[in-house]
Design an enzyme around this catalytic site. Structure first.
Site, PDB file in Angstrom:
ATOM      1  N   PHE A  96       5.882  37.295  23.048  1.00 24.58           N
ATOM      2  CA  PHE A  96       6.913  36.634  23.842  1.00 24.58           C
ATOM      3  C   PHE A  96       7.088  35.190  23.356  1.00 24.58           C
ATOM      4  O   PHE A  96       6.108  34.462  23.211  1.00 24.58           O
ATOM      5  CB  PHE A  96       6.516  36.648  25.324  1.00 24.58           C
ATOM      6  CG  PHE A  96       7.486  35.890  26.184  1.00 24.58           C
ATOM      7  CD1 PHE A  96       8.805  36.304  26.295  1.00 24.58           C
ATOM      8  CD2 PHE A  96       7.090  34.743  26.853  1.00 24.58           C
ATOM      9  CE1 PHE A  96       9.711  35.605  27.071  1.00 24.58           C
ATOM     10  CE2 PHE A  96       7.994  34.030  27.635  1.00 24.58           C
ATOM     11  CZ  PHE A  96       9.307  34.464  27.739  1.00 24.58           C
ATOM     12  N   GLN A  97       8.295  34.806  23.083  1.00 24.24           N
ATOM     13  CA  GLN A  97       8.648  33.464  22.602  1.00 24.24           C
ATOM     14  C   GLN A  97       7.927  33.080  21.321  1.00 24.24           C
ATOM     15  O   GLN A  97       7.614  31.920  21.093  1.00 24.24           O
ATOM     16  CB  GLN A  97       8.421  32.415  23.694  1.00 24.24           C
ATOM     17  CG  GLN A  97       9.378  32.635  24.865  1.00 24.24           C
ATOM     18  CD  GLN A  97       9.468  31.471  25.805  1.00 24.24           C
ATOM     19  OE1 GLN A  97       8.503  30.729  26.003  1.00 24.24           O
ATOM     20  NE2 GLN A  97      10.635  31.284  26.400  1.00 24.24           N
ATOM     21  N   MET A 145      38.729  13.883  14.404  1.00 27.32           N
ATOM     22  CA  MET A 145      38.543  13.876  12.953  1.00 27.32           C
ATOM     23  C   MET A 145      39.058  15.164  12.326  1.00 27.32           C
ATOM     24  O   MET A 145      39.647  15.152  11.246  1.00 27.32           O
ATOM     25  CB  MET A 145      37.057  13.650  12.618  1.00 27.32           C
ATOM     26  CG  MET A 145      36.770  13.404  11.156  1.00 27.32           C
ATOM     27  SD  MET A 145      37.747  12.061  10.459  1.00 27.32           S
ATOM     28  CE  MET A 145      36.580  10.714  10.476  1.00 27.32           C
ATOM     29  N   LYS A 165      -1.566  28.123  21.076  1.00 30.26           N
ATOM     30  CA  LYS A 165      -1.995  27.896  22.454  1.00 30.26           C
ATOM     31  C   LYS A 165      -3.522  27.938  22.588  1.00 30.26           C
ATOM     32  O   LYS A 165      -4.110  27.188  23.373  1.00 30.26           O
ATOM     33  CB  LYS A 165      -1.364  28.927  23.390  1.00 30.26           C
ATOM     34  CG  LYS A 165      -1.703  28.635  24.849  1.00 30.26           C
ATOM     35  CD  LYS A 165      -0.881  29.421  25.835  1.00 30.26           C
ATOM     36  CE  LYS A 165      -1.210  28.951  27.252  1.00 30.26           C
ATOM     37  NZ  LYS A 165      -0.469  29.695  28.259  1.00 30.26           N
ATOM     38  N   GLU A 215      16.253  20.476  24.241  1.00 33.16           N
ATOM     39  CA  GLU A 215      15.304  19.986  23.235  1.00 33.16           C
ATOM     40  C   GLU A 215      15.973  19.279  22.056  1.00 33.16           C
ATOM     41  O   GLU A 215      15.399  18.370  21.462  1.00 33.16           O
ATOM     42  CB  GLU A 215      14.418  21.122  22.707  1.00 33.16           C
ATOM     43  CG  GLU A 215      13.417  21.664  23.712  1.00 33.16           C
ATOM     44  CD  GLU A 215      13.975  22.811  24.547  1.00 33.16           C
ATOM     45  OE1 GLU A 215      15.220  22.992  24.536  1.00 33.16           O
ATOM     46  OE2 GLU A 215      13.179  23.515  25.188  1.00 33.16           O
TER      47      GLU A 215
HETATM   48  C1  LIG Z   1      32.447  11.556   9.389  1.00 32.90           C
HETATM   49  C2  LIG Z   1      31.584  10.822   8.402  1.00 32.90           C
HETATM   50  C3  LIG Z   1      32.156   9.972   7.484  1.00 32.90           C
HETATM   51  C4  LIG Z   1      31.376   9.230   6.610  1.00 32.90           C
HETATM   52  N1  LIG Z   1      31.982   8.311   5.791  1.00 32.90           N
HETATM   53  C5  LIG Z   1      31.208   7.436   5.107  1.00 32.90           C
HETATM   54  C6  LIG Z   1      31.787   6.328   4.414  1.00 32.90           C
HETATM   55  O1  LIG Z   1      32.986   6.118   4.404  1.00 32.90           O
HETATM   56  N2  LIG Z   1      30.950   5.464   3.788  1.00 32.90           N
HETATM   57  C7  LIG Z   1      29.593   5.637   3.804  1.00 32.90           C
HETATM   58  O2  LIG Z   1      28.880   4.800   3.265  1.00 32.90           O
HETATM   59  N3  LIG Z   1      29.034   6.692   4.410  1.00 32.90           N
HETATM   60  C8  LIG Z   1      29.800   7.581   5.080  1.00 32.90           C
HETATM   61  N4  LIG Z   1      29.201   8.596   5.768  1.00 32.90           N
HETATM   62  C9  LIG Z   1      27.737   8.731   5.703  1.00 32.90           C
HETATM   63  C10 LIG Z   1      27.292   9.434   4.426  1.00 32.90           C
HETATM   64  O3  LIG Z   1      27.449  10.820   4.598  1.00 32.90           O
HETATM   65  C11 LIG Z   1      25.807   9.130   4.100  1.00 32.90           C
HETATM   66  O4  LIG Z   1      25.001   9.483   5.180  1.00 32.90           O
HETATM   67  C12 LIG Z   1      25.523   7.686   3.798  1.00 32.90           C
HETATM   68  O5  LIG Z   1      26.493   7.162   2.930  1.00 32.90           O
HETATM   69  C13 LIG Z   1      24.147   7.553   3.169  1.00 32.90           C
HETATM   70  O6  LIG Z   1      23.719   6.239   3.252  1.00 32.90           O
HETATM   71  P1  LIG Z   1      22.693   5.628   2.222  1.00 32.90           P
HETATM   72  O7  LIG Z   1      23.158   5.832   0.829  1.00 32.90           O
HETATM   73  O8  LIG Z   1      22.450   4.258   2.695  1.00 32.90           O
HETATM   74  O9  LIG Z   1      21.385   6.529   2.304  1.00 32.90           O
HETATM   75  P2  LIG Z   1      20.385   6.923   3.458  1.00 32.90           P
HETATM   76  O10 LIG Z   1      20.687   8.303   3.894  1.00 32.90           O
HETATM   77  O11 LIG Z   1      20.247   5.871   4.483  1.00 32.90           O
HETATM   78  O12 LIG Z   1      19.064   7.048   2.587  1.00 32.90           O
HETATM   79  C14 LIG Z   1      18.231   5.976   2.378  1.00 32.90           C
HETATM   80  C15 LIG Z   1      17.847   5.868   0.908  1.00 32.90           C
HETATM   81  O13 LIG Z   1      16.910   4.802   0.822  1.00 32.90           O
HETATM   82  C16 LIG Z   1      15.678   5.255   0.318  1.00 32.90           C
HETATM   83  N5  LIG Z   1      14.608   4.576   1.030  1.00 32.90           N
HETATM   84  C17 LIG Z   1      14.055   4.881   2.229  1.00 32.90           C
HETATM   85  N6  LIG Z   1      13.084   4.009   2.541  1.00 32.90           N
HETATM   86  C18 LIG Z   1      13.019   3.120   1.521  1.00 32.90           C
HETATM   87  C19 LIG Z   1      12.216   1.979   1.264  1.00 32.90           C
HETATM   88  N7  LIG Z   1      11.269   1.583   2.115  1.00 32.90           N
HETATM   89  N8  LIG Z   1      12.432   1.299   0.129  1.00 32.90           N
HETATM   90  C20 LIG Z   1      13.388   1.694  -0.764  1.00 32.90           C
HETATM   91  N9  LIG Z   1      14.173   2.771  -0.567  1.00 32.90           N
HETATM   92  C21 LIG Z   1      13.993   3.479   0.563  1.00 32.90           C
HETATM   93  C22 LIG Z   1      15.671   6.749   0.528  1.00 32.90           C
HETATM   94  O14 LIG Z   1      14.841   7.366  -0.425  1.00 32.90           O
HETATM   95  C23 LIG Z   1      17.151   7.098   0.361  1.00 32.90           C
HETATM   96  O15 LIG Z   1      17.479   7.263  -0.985  1.00 32.90           O
HETATM   97  C24 LIG Z   1      29.969   9.387   6.625  1.00 32.90           C
HETATM   98  C25 LIG Z   1      29.401  10.276   7.504  1.00 32.90           C
HETATM   99  C26 LIG Z   1      30.173  10.986   8.406  1.00 32.90           C
HETATM  100  C27 LIG Z   1      29.512  11.905   9.362  1.00 32.90           C
HETATM  101  C1  LIG Z   2      27.683  19.908  15.682  1.00 35.27           C
HETATM  102  C2  LIG Z   2      28.923  19.670  14.924  1.00 35.27           C
HETATM  103  N1  LIG Z   2      29.911  20.577  14.938  1.00 35.27           N
HETATM  104  C3  LIG Z   2      31.069  20.370  14.259  1.00 35.27           C
HETATM  105  C4  LIG Z   2      31.241  19.224  13.533  1.00 35.27           C
HETATM  106  C5  LIG Z   2      32.535  19.000  12.740  1.00 35.27           C
HETATM  107  N2  LIG Z   2      33.236  17.831  13.247  1.00 35.27           N
HETATM  108  C6  LIG Z   2      33.169  16.628  12.637  1.00 35.27           C
HETATM  109  S1  LIG Z   2      34.037  15.457  13.412  1.00 35.27           S
HETATM  110  C7  LIG Z   2      34.559  16.535  14.581  1.00 35.27           C
HETATM  111  C8  LIG Z   2      35.478  16.104  15.686  1.00 35.27           C
HETATM  112  C9  LIG Z   2      34.821  15.208  16.636  1.00 35.27           C
HETATM  113  O1  LIG Z   2      35.661  15.089  17.750  1.00 35.27           O
HETATM  114  P1  LIG Z   2      35.333  14.052  18.891  1.00 35.27           P
HETATM  115  O2  LIG Z   2      33.932  14.184  19.325  1.00 35.27           O
HETATM  116  O3  LIG Z   2      36.352  14.191  19.944  1.00 35.27           O
HETATM  117  O4  LIG Z   2      35.441  12.658  18.159  1.00 35.27           O
HETATM  118  P2  LIG Z   2      36.731  11.982  17.467  1.00 35.27           P
HETATM  119  O5  LIG Z   2      36.801  12.476  16.059  1.00 35.27           O
HETATM  120  O6  LIG Z   2      37.927  12.384  18.261  1.00 35.27           O
HETATM  121  O7  LIG Z   2      36.433  10.546  17.540  1.00 35.27           O
HETATM  122  C10 LIG Z   2      34.052  17.801  14.340  1.00 35.27           C
HETATM  123  C11 LIG Z   2      34.335  19.000  15.166  1.00 35.27           C
HETATM  124  C12 LIG Z   2      30.167  18.308  13.524  1.00 35.27           C
HETATM  125  N3  LIG Z   2      30.220  17.186  12.806  1.00 35.27           N
HETATM  126  N4  LIG Z   2      29.046  18.540  14.239  1.00 35.27           N
END
Ligand SMILES: Cc1cc2nc3c(=O)[nH]c(=O)nc-3n(C[C@H](O)[C@H](O)[C@H](O)COP(=O)(O)OP(=O)(O)OC[C@H]3O[C@@H](n4cnc5c(N)ncnc54)[C@H](O)[C@@H]3O)c2cc1C
Ligand SMILES: Cc1ncc(C[n+]2csc(CCOP(=O)(O)OP(=O)(O)O)c2C)c(N)n1
Lengths: 577, 187
Positions: A112-113, A481, A162, A50
């Site tokens: 159940f569930q 990572m 249900k 799911e």
């Molecule tokens: C491993 C990892 C590394 C990351 N590294 C980076 C990085 O280096 N750089 C980076 O940028 N991010 C990075 N992120 C992502 C980061 O965590 C955030 O998710 C991201 O920066 C958020 O993007 P955003 O500010 O565009 O907001 P979003 O999460 O896209 O939010 C959208 C915003 O727009 C607003 N909005 C929605 N609809 C409308 C509309 N119709 N009109 C006006 N406003 C609206 C919402 O209210 C909200 O404030 C990383 C994520 C991971 C998992």
């Molecule tokens: C569900 C979940 N568990 C743990 C993490 C923490 N986490 C972030 S990046 C990462 C490693 C991802 O490894 P892989 O899928 O091999 O991708 P790579 O970084 O090697 O590109 C982990 C464990 C996560 N983001 N999501």
């Protein structure tokens, strides 16, 4: 009109809301719904878990802008959905989740569930419902779609008992909302706010557009590009903002943030005016907040009033839909251009030159290799085969960041990334949802070897539905990572990150599902294998071994300021200001 | 850090309380008191919440994040604004020595507390007033016997700015101070 069962009313209501496909998994209390679906034209895709139903619904929604629909049974079915719901909440993605609940008479008796789905998903949704009255059902479904897609989009869950599903009632199609007195949308900006914003923008000598997911949600890419052209203003975007501006546009810088480009991070550090559009000043973007954009005054445009002043105080805050705000702001800027455009024109041109000077000096970069497939090289080749026009869903980790740096997107809604929650296991199902929604487009699922293993049961769903997804596994043998952080910040004590032990033989695994698959180790073979996969009309699984010990750069160490970014393994620290 | 006083108007629907409480508890805030009841419009409820220790930085955000809830019509921060804040307490004083009885009833009178139940050794008092006043009364009653009490938690209502006062109830020329006295004397 004849009496219908609740289950029939539900499916009719979903169809009337424009649902094209339900991603779901049946169970005891949803049997009545599945009985209706047995001979109903509404399409249903049977998933293998799911959580993935919610991710597929997201893939559908992210690439189309329409509401995605997923469905699960009570108890474990509903709890399995929750990661996908929180993920949609964090990234503001519109989905509607339908869950079955035990009959009313049994609620609260540890039936159940039985699980308190309504309570559990309170914090996982934008809004949720527990439907106990068949007469409410059609109305609630209508409301759920409205709430999911309007304003700041997000997930809405409808839990239905249900007895409602089996009970009989009359279906009155709903086209009017009952008043939602607590749900006020502020889509149109106030006229004075536009005046103020325009005046503010002209004052900037070093303006920068910082735009994100809200621009994609609002379908406001054209307006953002126009704004940047009126001002001659560079644009940086978040991970959520890929595709809003063509990367070959003269004002396009790159992604900013923890793994953003040097020029983007320098630009935000040195600019005097931030035009923030649909962004939430996330900590992965700002780094250390008190040293983020120290010289800048901020204009913040967002549809959610709670975002204004949340992390960074806005000098001018405009609440409204990005498209509507920018249309008006652009008009106002054009109108006032004759008086104001010359004011700082020289400074703005010099600034533009400076930003693109930084970009030329320090583009994304890596040490090439002839013996190993460098991960960045893999991204470049994927970029080549995708040509800026294909859909790509990434998982979470190093490959996600490299793809964000290297793969280019000419249009919005091609790139999908679980960004706010960073849920591993997202990439494969999100790509599948996209493939269902966009049969005319090439769809790539890019996963790490870790994330692929979380989602791989869905290869069965790919096979069963012949979804033409190109599954690309960037195999670095570890949870890359996490390994990177252990290398850089935990004295190379690599604890519990090995993925290669026990990793399946991918061609064999693919074959076991009836799919084509191959493994690539040699850079010289890469193009041929990619071509084979991209030319194959159906699904394909590619296991690509890349340099195991590569780190993603630039990198802003956690808690550091953007200007503390590390550019590469040898060069230690860049002085910012 | 100080207490935040929040006044809310919410749709009277299942889950509304859970959602509001959820915003607070998921951020680790402790709810000091919370009152909910129907309004004149029975489809709406009003709530007053006192939250422990909210930093100044977070108060505006908290109000906005509560307002964002689909069932919340309005949320107002009354912490620094003029408001009438009242609480009801039922206080049982037991093991009261006979020689202290008349002094106890005197104290009750001073605080405008009503004696709602009397038995040979105990009294039950009902009192409304500002939280401070109730604290003061409780402190005092400890001298008279063993105290048990139950408090309703604060209810708060914003005072209307002078220019919005409806004429039939207050004279428009009444100055702020006289209204204040009029209001306080009711407590
Ligand atoms: C491993 C990892 C590394 C990351 N590294 C980076 C990085 O280096 N750089 C980076 O940028 N991010 C990075 N992120 C992502 C980061 O965590 C955030 O998710 C991201 O920066 C958020 O993007 P955003 O500010 O565009 O907001 P979003 O999460 O896209 O939010 C959208 C915003 O727009 C607003 N909005 C929605 N609809 C409308 C509309 N119709 N009109 C006006 N406003 C609206 C919402 O209210 C909200 O404030 C990383 C994520 C991971 C998992
Ligand atoms: C569900 C979940 N568990 C743990 C993490 C923490 N986490 C972030 S990046 C990462 C490693 C991802 O490894 P892989 O899928 O091999 O991708 P790579 O970084 O090697 O590109 C982990 C464990 C996560 N983001 N999501």
């Amino acid at each position: 009109m004849a009496l219908m069962t609740g289950a029939q009313i539900l499916i009719e209501a979903l169809a009337r809301e424009g649902a094209e496909v339900i991603f779901g998994y049946p169970g005891g209390v949803t049997l009545p719904i599945y009985d209706v679906l047995y001979d109903h034209p509404l399409r249903h895709i049977l998933v293998r878990h799911e959580e993935n139903a919610a991710f597929m619904a997201q893939g559908f929604a992210r690439t189309t802008g329409k509401v995605g629909v997923c469905m699960a049974t009570s108890g474990p079915g509903a709890t399995n959905l929750t990661t996908g719901l929180v993920d949609a909440l964090m990234d503001s993605i519109p989905i509607v989740a339908i869950t079955g609940q035990v009959p009313q008479a049994l609620i609260g008796r540890d039936a159940f569930q039985e699980a308190d789905t309504f309570g559990i998903t309170r914090a996982a949704t934008k809004h949720n419902y527990l439907v106990k009255d068949i007469d409410e059902l059609a109305q609630v479904i209508h409301e759920a779609f409205h709430i999911a897609i309007s304003g700041r989009p997000g997930p809405v869950l409808v839990d239905i008992t249900k007895d409602v599903l089996t009970g009989k009632g009359r279906f009155t199609p709903v086209s009017e909302l009952r008043p939602l007195r607590g749900y006020e949308l502020q889509l149109d900006p106030e006229a004075t706010a536009i005046e103020e914003a325009a005046a503010f923008v002209w004052e900037g000598e070093r303006p920068l557009i910082y735009a994100g997911g809200g621009v994609i949600a609002a379908d406001a890419s054209d307006e953002v590009v126009e704004l940047s052209e009126i001002l001659g203003c560079p644009l940086v975007h978040t991970v959520m903002g890929h595709g809003m501006m063509r990367p070959d546009h003269p004002n396009y810088v790159s992604m900013l943030g923890m793994h953003g480009g040097y020029a983007a991070n320098m630009a935000i550090t040195e600019c005097d005016t931030i035009i923030g559009v649909g962004v939430r000043f996330d900590d992965r973007v700002t780094g250390r907040l008190d040293r983020f954009a120290p010289h800048a005054r901020v204009l913040h445009i967002d549809v959610d009033p709670a975002e204004i002043n949340k992390n960074r105080r806005a000098d001018v805050g405009v609440v409204g839909d990005a498209k509507r705000v920018l249309k008006k702001l652009n008009a106002k800027l054009r109108e006032t251009a004759s008086e104001r455009a010359d004011e700082n024109a020289k400074a703005r041109t010099a600034w533009h030159k400076q930003v693109f000077g930084w970009k030329r000096e320090h583009p994304f970069d890596y040490e090439p290799s002839l013996d190993e497939i460098k991960p960045q090289y893999l991204m470049q080749r994927l970029d080549h085969f995708m040509g800026g026009e294909s859909i790509m869903a990434v998982d979470v980790g190093q490959h996600q960041m490299w793809a964000a740096q290297w793969v280019r997107f000419n249009k919005p809604r091609l790139w999908q990334s679980s960004s706010g929650l960073g849920s591993m296991g997202f990439g494969l199902p999100a790509a599948m949802g996209a493939a269902v929604a966009n049969p005319d487009k090439t769809v790539v699922a890019l996963c790490g070897d870790g994330g692929f293993m979380m989602a791989q049961p869905e290869l069965a769903t790919i096979a069963a539905n012949n979804l033409p997804v190109k599954v690309v596994i960037m195999n670095n043998g570890t949870l890359g990572m996490v390994r990177q952080w252990q290398e850089l910040f935990y004295k190379e004590r690599y604890s519990q990150v090995q993925m290669s032990d026990g990793f399946p033989d991918i061609p064999m695994l693919a074959a076991a599902f009836g799919l084509k698959g191959t493994t690539v180790r040699n850079p010289a073979d890469l193009d041929d294998k990619l071509r084979e996969a991209f030319e194959e009309p159906g699904p394909f699984v590619l296991n690509i071994h890349v340099t195991p010990k590569e780190c993603v750069y630039p990198m802003v160490p956690a808690g550091g300021a953007l200007s503390d970014m590390i550019l590469g393994p040898q060069k230690p620290v860049m002085a910012g200001d | 850090m100080k207490k935040q006083l929040i006044s809310l108007l919410v749709e009277n629907q299942p889950g509304a309380l859970m959602r509001v409480a959820g915003v607070l508890t998921s951020r680790g805030y402790n709810i000091e008191s919370l009152t909910v009841a129907k309004t004149l419009d029975p489809t709406l409820s009003s709530m007053t919440i006192v939250v422990d220790d909210v930093s100044d930085d977070n108060r505006e955000l908290l109000i906005k994040q509560i307002t964002r809830l689909v069932n919340v019509i309005k949320a107002v921060d009354l912490t620094d604004s003029k408001s009438v804040q009242r609480e009801l307490a039922l206080i049982k004083v037991s093991s009261v020595r006979p020689e202290l009885r008349s002094a106890l009833t005197k104290e009750a009178e001073i605080f405008r507390a009503r004696i709602v139940d009397v038995a040979p050794t105990h009294y039950t008092l009902e009192v409304t007033g500002s939280p401070d006043k109730i604290e003061a009364l409780i402190d005092l009653l400890h001298h008279y016997g063993d105290v048990e009490m139950i408090r309703s938690g604060s209810m708060a209502m914003a005072r209307m700015p002078k220019n919005q006062l409806p004429t039939p109830m207050f004279r428009m020329d009444a100055d702020e101070a006289s209204i204040e006295t009029a209001v306080d004397s009711q407590g």
